[in-house]
Enzyme design. Structure first.
Site, PDB file in Angstrom:
ATOM      1  N   ARG A  16       0.410  -0.970   0.256  1.00 23.04           N
ATOM      2  CA  ARG A  16       0.325   0.080  -0.123  1.00 23.04           C
ATOM      3  C   ARG A  16       0.924   1.411  -0.163  1.00 23.04           C
ATOM      4  NH1 ARG A  16      -5.219  -1.598   1.561  1.00 23.04           N
ATOM      5  NH2 ARG A  16      -5.208  -2.770  -0.147  1.00 23.04           N
ATOM      6  N   ASP A  52     -16.095  10.775   7.620  1.00 27.63           N
ATOM      7  CA  ASP A  52     -15.382   9.255   7.398  1.00 27.63           C
ATOM      8  C   ASP A  52     -13.550  10.208   7.731  1.00 27.63           C
ATOM      9  OD1 ASP A  52     -15.212   6.854   6.779  1.00 27.63           O
ATOM     10  OD2 ASP A  52     -13.338   7.479   5.759  1.00 27.63           O
TER      11      ASP A  52
HETATM   12  C1  LIG Z   1     -15.118  -0.784   6.086  1.00 29.62           C
HETATM   13  S1  LIG Z   1     -15.809   0.944   6.151  1.00 29.62           S
HETATM   14  C2  LIG Z   1     -17.018   1.080   6.861  1.00 29.62           C
HETATM   15  C3  LIG Z   1     -17.559   1.575   5.697  1.00 29.62           C
HETATM   16  C4  LIG Z   1     -19.557   1.457   6.162  1.00 29.62           C
HETATM   17  N1  LIG Z   1     -19.539   2.149   7.831  1.00 29.62           N
HETATM   18  C5  LIG Z   1     -20.317   0.634   6.648  1.00 29.62           C
HETATM   19  O1  LIG Z   1     -20.285  -0.357   7.420  1.00 29.62           O
HETATM   20  O2  LIG Z   1     -20.217  -0.461   5.458  1.00 29.62           O
HETATM   21  C6  LIG Z   1     -14.774   2.072   7.284  1.00 29.62           C
HETATM   22  C7  LIG Z   1     -14.417   2.909   7.114  1.00 29.62           C
HETATM   23  O3  LIG Z   1     -14.285   3.843   8.643  1.00 29.62           O
HETATM   24  C8  LIG Z   1     -13.444   4.357   7.929  1.00 29.62           C
HETATM   25  N2  LIG Z   1     -12.478   5.136   9.418  1.00 29.62           N
HETATM   26  C9  LIG Z   1     -10.999   4.458   9.602  1.00 29.62           C
HETATM   27  N3  LIG Z   1     -10.465   5.069  10.445  1.00 29.62           N
HETATM   28  C10 LIG Z   1     -11.549   6.043  11.284  1.00 29.62           C
HETATM   29  C11 LIG Z   1     -11.195   7.385  12.452  1.00 29.62           C
HETATM   30  N4  LIG Z   1     -10.350   7.430  12.962  1.00 29.62           N
HETATM   31  N5  LIG Z   1     -12.006   7.999  12.257  1.00 29.62           N
HETATM   32  C12 LIG Z   1     -13.349   8.072  11.085  1.00 29.62           C
HETATM   33  N6  LIG Z   1     -13.212   7.229   9.895  1.00 29.62           N
HETATM   34  C13 LIG Z   1     -12.505   6.420  10.021  1.00 29.62           C
HETATM   35  C14 LIG Z   1     -12.681   4.577   7.103  1.00 29.62           C
HETATM   36  O4  LIG Z   1     -12.052   5.898   6.375  1.00 29.62           O
HETATM   37  C15 LIG Z   1     -13.402   3.461   6.361  1.00 29.62           C
HETATM   38  O5  LIG Z   1     -14.329   4.793   5.560  1.00 29.62           O
END
Ligand SMILES: C[S@@+](CC[C@H](N)C(=O)[O-])C[C@H]1O[C@@H](n2cnc3c(N)ncnc32)[C@H](O)[C@@H]1O
Length: 300
Positions: free
Chosen positions: A62, A172
């Site tokens: 990555r 996000d």
């Molecule tokens: C796997 S996705 C889940 C999306 C959606 N909630 C779902 O369940 O389909 C996880 C998301 O969490 C975000 N994320 C990770 N760490 C974070 C943080 N510290 N604050 C806000 N968002 C975060 C990532 O950028 C990503 O878009």
């Protein structure tokens, strides 16, 4: 319609390999154990995401992509670069390249059914029509599928239960996915799980250059405000939210981080408000004040 590809499937640190994306490390050194620890510590500090040592190879590929984009040949140099003074903008790219963004419309449908069948009648019963806007928070919204699903479900619900208003805050940490969410344009195959009635009501079909894509209608988009927000920061809301979705992100945090986060969610919900987490997640091992009302739904 303006187009941007919703190319978010499998773009995070899940899985075991990036080979399918054709990533090679030619011309780059490899990520050493020592630097893996340094990058993991940095990522943990900035995002709460905890990378186990098994993720080293994946981080190698990555970050490798990002190094190439920056024309930097060594991970050590990139570490100095991203931690250097005034490099907040590069930190955004680092976070974008490590965050796991997988999502879909109507993901974990049971939550939306529970919302409509149990939560909404209860919330509506607690307030008089027109008095107060109901506030929903999609707290790790990725490329928008979760808040748009929520908006469709709520808008449809309120059509049959008029007199109430709602808004959705969708946040996000990744600016890349927020860009996609804001556009609200998705390849047609991404909306396969959207019920035909809602598809017709809330999406526009692309034509010409937009063939093969659909776009969320403005009337639906206006319920949502997308914002860049890090869950590790202080929450500016107190007793403000009716319902919070925090699904499929806590899984990347360690127990201590989860506990702090769950307490912050508790404080920012109104009394009687709800928290939904992902189906593979649990807060039962964490000290918390919520009442569990379903396997992954909690009430303040
Ligand atoms: C796997 S996705 C889940 C999306 C959606 N909630 C779902 O369940 O389909 C996880 C998301 O969490 C975000 N994320 C990770 N760490 C974070 C943080 N510290 N604050 C806000 N968002 C975060 C990532 O950028 C990503 O878009």
């Amino acid at each position: 319609m303006a187009l941007i590809r919703a190319s978010t499937m499998g773009s995070g640190l899940t899985g075991t390999s990036d080979k399918a994306e054709g990533v090679t490390s030619f011309g780059l050194d490899r990520l050493s154990d020592k630097l893996f620890i340094s990058f993991s510590a940095l990522i943990f500090e900035k995002t709460g995401i905890f990378l186990k040592s098994e993720k080293k190879e994946l981080l190698n590929s990555r970050l490798g992509k990002r190094l190439r984009a920056c024309r930097i040949n060594s991970f050590a140099e990139y570490y100095d670069y991203v931690t250097g003074a005034g490099k907040a903008s590069e930190l955004v790219h680092l976070i974008d390249s490590v965050s796991t963004n997988y999502t879909s419309f109507f993901r974990e449908q049971a939550h939306f059914d529970f919302l409509v069948d149990q939560v909404m009648p209860e919330l509506i019963g607690q307030r008089s029509a027109g008095k107060e806007e109901m506030v929903f928070w999609s707290s790790a919204c990725s490329s928008g599928e979760e808040p748009y699903t929520l908006a469709m479900v709520l808008d449809d619900y309120f059509e049959n239960n008029p007199g109430h208003r709602f808004s959705i805050i969708a946040t996000d940490i990744s600016t890349k996915v927020l860009g996609i969410a804001n556009q609200g344009v998705y390849p047609t195959e991404r909306v396969e799980k959207v019920p035909p009635k809602l598809l017709k009501k809330y999406f526009q079909k692309g034509t010409g250059a937009g063939e093969g894509f659909v776009k969320i209608k403005r009337s639906l988009q206006q319920h949502i405000s997308f914002r860049h927000f890090n869950l590790m920061g202080d929450f500016p809301w107190n007793n403000a939210m009716d319902v919070i979705f925090c699904r499929n992100v806590m899984i990347y945090f360690n127990k201590e981080t989860q506990a702090v986060l769950v307490e912050k969610f508790y404080r920012c919900l109104k009394p009687g408000g709800y928290l939904f987490i992902g189906h593979s997640e649990s807060i039962s091992g964490i000290k918390n004040q919520f009442i569990q009302v379903a396997s992954t739904a909690y009430r303040k």
